[in-house]
Design a protein around this motif. Sequence first.
Motif, PDB file in Angstrom:
ATOM      1  N   PRO A   1       0.819  -1.220   0.000  1.00  0.00           N
ATOM      2  CA  PRO A   1       0.000   0.000   0.000  1.00  0.00           C
ATOM      3  C   PRO A   1       0.847   1.260   0.000  1.00  0.00           C
ATOM      4  CG  PRO A   1       0.045  -0.988   2.186  1.00  0.00           C
ATOM      5  CD  PRO A   1       0.702  -1.963   1.266  1.00  0.00           C
ATOM      6  N   PRO A   2       0.284   2.370  -0.492  1.00  0.00           N
ATOM      7  CA  PRO A   2       1.038   3.631  -0.454  1.00  0.00           C
ATOM      8  C   PRO A   2       1.395   3.986   0.981  1.00  0.00           C
ATOM      9  CG  PRO A   2      -1.284   4.022  -0.954  1.00  0.00           C
ATOM     10  CD  PRO A   2      -1.062   2.549  -1.047  1.00  0.00           C
ATOM     11  N   VAL A   3       2.557   4.588   1.153  1.00  0.00           N
ATOM     12  CA  VAL A   3       3.030   4.990   2.479  1.00  0.00           C
ATOM     13  C   VAL A   3       3.000   6.514   2.568  1.00  0.00           C
ATOM     14  CG1 VAL A   3       4.966   4.960   4.102  1.00  0.00           C
ATOM     15  CG2 VAL A   3       4.475   2.938   2.697  1.00  0.00           C
ATOM     16  N   TYR A   4       2.328   7.004   3.595  1.00  0.00           N
ATOM     17  CA  TYR A   4       2.196   8.443   3.796  1.00  0.00           C
ATOM     18  C   TYR A   4       3.083   8.891   4.948  1.00  0.00           C
ATOM     19  CZ  TYR A   4       0.122  12.974   4.939  1.00  0.00           C
ATOM     20  OH  TYR A   4      -0.081  14.309   5.201  1.00  0.00           O
ATOM     21  N   THR A   5       3.803   9.999   4.746  1.00  0.00           N
ATOM     22  CA  THR A   5       4.649  10.558   5.793  1.00  0.00           C
ATOM     23  C   THR A   5       3.913  11.695   6.485  1.00  0.00           C
ATOM     24  OG1 THR A   5       6.638  10.031   4.504  1.00  0.00           O
ATOM     25  CG2 THR A   5       6.878  11.603   6.307  1.00  0.00           C
ATOM     26  N   VAL A   6       3.716  11.571   7.783  1.00  0.00           N
ATOM     27  CA  VAL A   6       2.972  12.567   8.558  1.00  0.00           C
ATOM     28  C   VAL A   6       3.666  13.922   8.480  1.00  0.00           C
ATOM     29  CG1 VAL A   6       2.108  13.189  10.845  1.00  0.00           C
ATOM     30  CG2 VAL A   6       2.103  10.797  10.112  1.00  0.00           C
ATOM     31  N   LYS A   7       2.863  14.966   8.222  1.00  0.00           N
ATOM     32  CA  LYS A   7       3.395  16.321   8.066  1.00  0.00           C
ATOM     33  C   LYS A   7       2.904  17.231   9.188  1.00  0.00           C
ATOM     34  CE  LYS A   7       3.508  16.047   2.984  1.00  0.00           C
ATOM     35  NZ  LYS A   7       3.172  14.625   2.933  1.00  0.00           N
ATOM     36  N   GLU A   8       3.497  18.393   9.274  1.00  0.00           N
ATOM     37  CA  GLU A   8       3.041  19.411  10.220  1.00  0.00           C
ATOM     38  C   GLU A   8       1.582  19.745   9.898  1.00  0.00           C
ATOM     39  OE1 GLU A   8       4.291  20.851  12.789  1.00  0.00           O
ATOM     40  OE2 GLU A   8       6.454  20.435  12.712  1.00  0.00           O
ATOM     41  N   GLY A   9       0.751  19.817  10.915  1.00  0.00           N
ATOM     42  CA  GLY A   9      -0.659  20.139  10.699  1.00  0.00           C
ATOM     43  C   GLY A   9      -1.559  18.934  10.615  1.00  0.00           C
ATOM     44  N   ASP A  10      -0.980  17.732  10.546  1.00  0.00           N
ATOM     45  CA  ASP A  10      -1.789  16.507  10.539  1.00  0.00           C
ATOM     46  C   ASP A  10      -2.172  16.153  11.974  1.00  0.00           C
ATOM     47  OD1 ASP A  10      -1.685  16.151   7.785  1.00  0.00           O
ATOM     48  OD2 ASP A  10       0.140  14.942   7.882  1.00  0.00           O
ATOM     49  N   VAL A  11      -3.317  16.658  12.420  1.00  0.00           N
ATOM     50  CA  VAL A  11      -3.719  16.447  13.815  1.00  0.00           C
ATOM     51  C   VAL A  11      -4.537  15.157  13.943  1.00  0.00           C
ATOM     52  CG1 VAL A  11      -3.613  18.821  14.612  1.00  0.00           C
ATOM     53  CG2 VAL A  11      -5.627  18.051  13.379  1.00  0.00           C
ATOM     54  N   GLY A  12      -3.870  14.034  13.924  1.00  0.00           N
ATOM     55  CA  GLY A  12      -4.557  12.758  14.069  1.00  0.00           C
ATOM     56  C   GLY A  12      -4.886  12.109  12.738  1.00  0.00           C
TER      57      GLY A  12
END
Length: 370
Positions: free
Chosen positions: A107-118
């Motif tokens: 599956p695609p892998v997403y990297t958590v960024k600033e502003g991702d609150v949960g």
Amino acid sequence: MGYAKVLVGVLFLFIAVATTSAAFTCTTNTTTTTNSTCRSLIDYVPLNNTNLSAVQSLFQIKRFHDLLGANDFSNSTSPNQTLPAKQRIKIPFSCRCENGTGVSDKPPVYTVKEGDVGLYNITSFTFSNVVTYQEIAEFNRLPDPNKITVGQKLSIPLPCSCDEVEGVEVVHYGHVVESGSSVEKIATEYGTTPAILLKLNGMANASQLQADQVLDVPLRACNSSVNSSSLDYPLLVANGTYVYTANDCVNCKCSSANNYILQCEASVLKPSSKTWSTCPAMHCNGTSSLYLGNVTTSTNCNQTFCAYSGFTNKDIFTTLATESTCPAGGPTGSPTSSPGSDASKTGMQGFRWNFLFISIQLIFLCFTLS
């Protein structure tokens, strides 16, 4: 501080109620088949303007022409082409069965960024609810879906299936239901029946359809001459799409206009295999004048043509095939009259915006009381 904890608990409970699972049933034992994965599609409906290159990057689609083929875009389409907000685009990916449900293979892998609150923020605003935050949490074994950190890697398990439908091999398509649509309308548009859609999605009746729901829709695949020993068997190409196969040397297109007969021809791409400097010859049955895609004879409702029949690490195979070109008797199951029910015009979309507003108010209140 005690009031803040209570409000946060209420907020998380509200999130849990507001989100429903989009998991598809997938019971095929892929370990007994030639290939362990199958082709699948799912809708992506961006909330803001974007472009095809950004979509390819978000879902980590390795080959740009796979994205073009899934949407029947011209192979000359630019990666910078704008995709307006709310315009759906089909995402192609490989599916595998696991524990009774389908999940994207690698599956695609997403990297958590600033502003991702949960996780809810990521599922709603980045991936437009093609998956639920609970599914991401479970797949990544996160004990608390609201404790994520910047730079953290999250696998995004896209829902899918490899199962046959009514004994027929199909391409499963995760269709995002539009506001005002109905089970009957969707069935007619995609060549299936309301009864099949209801059964496939575990719905008791058409009134359960909701706007923004990810609906499992079986797309009819074109008939092909690919043999079981081919490296791309079974080659399932959904109606209204095209794919590149045989190390990108062959382009195969499926269209109801061609009576669901797979149309393959030599592609204009360079071979993707390092062992092939050029694409192998695609003469039909060893002849020097007949090539893949050529029609030899056409009489009444029959035509004989040079069809693609598979490939190995060394060769591309073709065969003479005769197919009927008379009007088809109907797509995957004949649509029957069934009382359709409009998907809620506010549906989950309006519910989510109300939820967002309430969430913001609760969060601000939490900080005030703490």
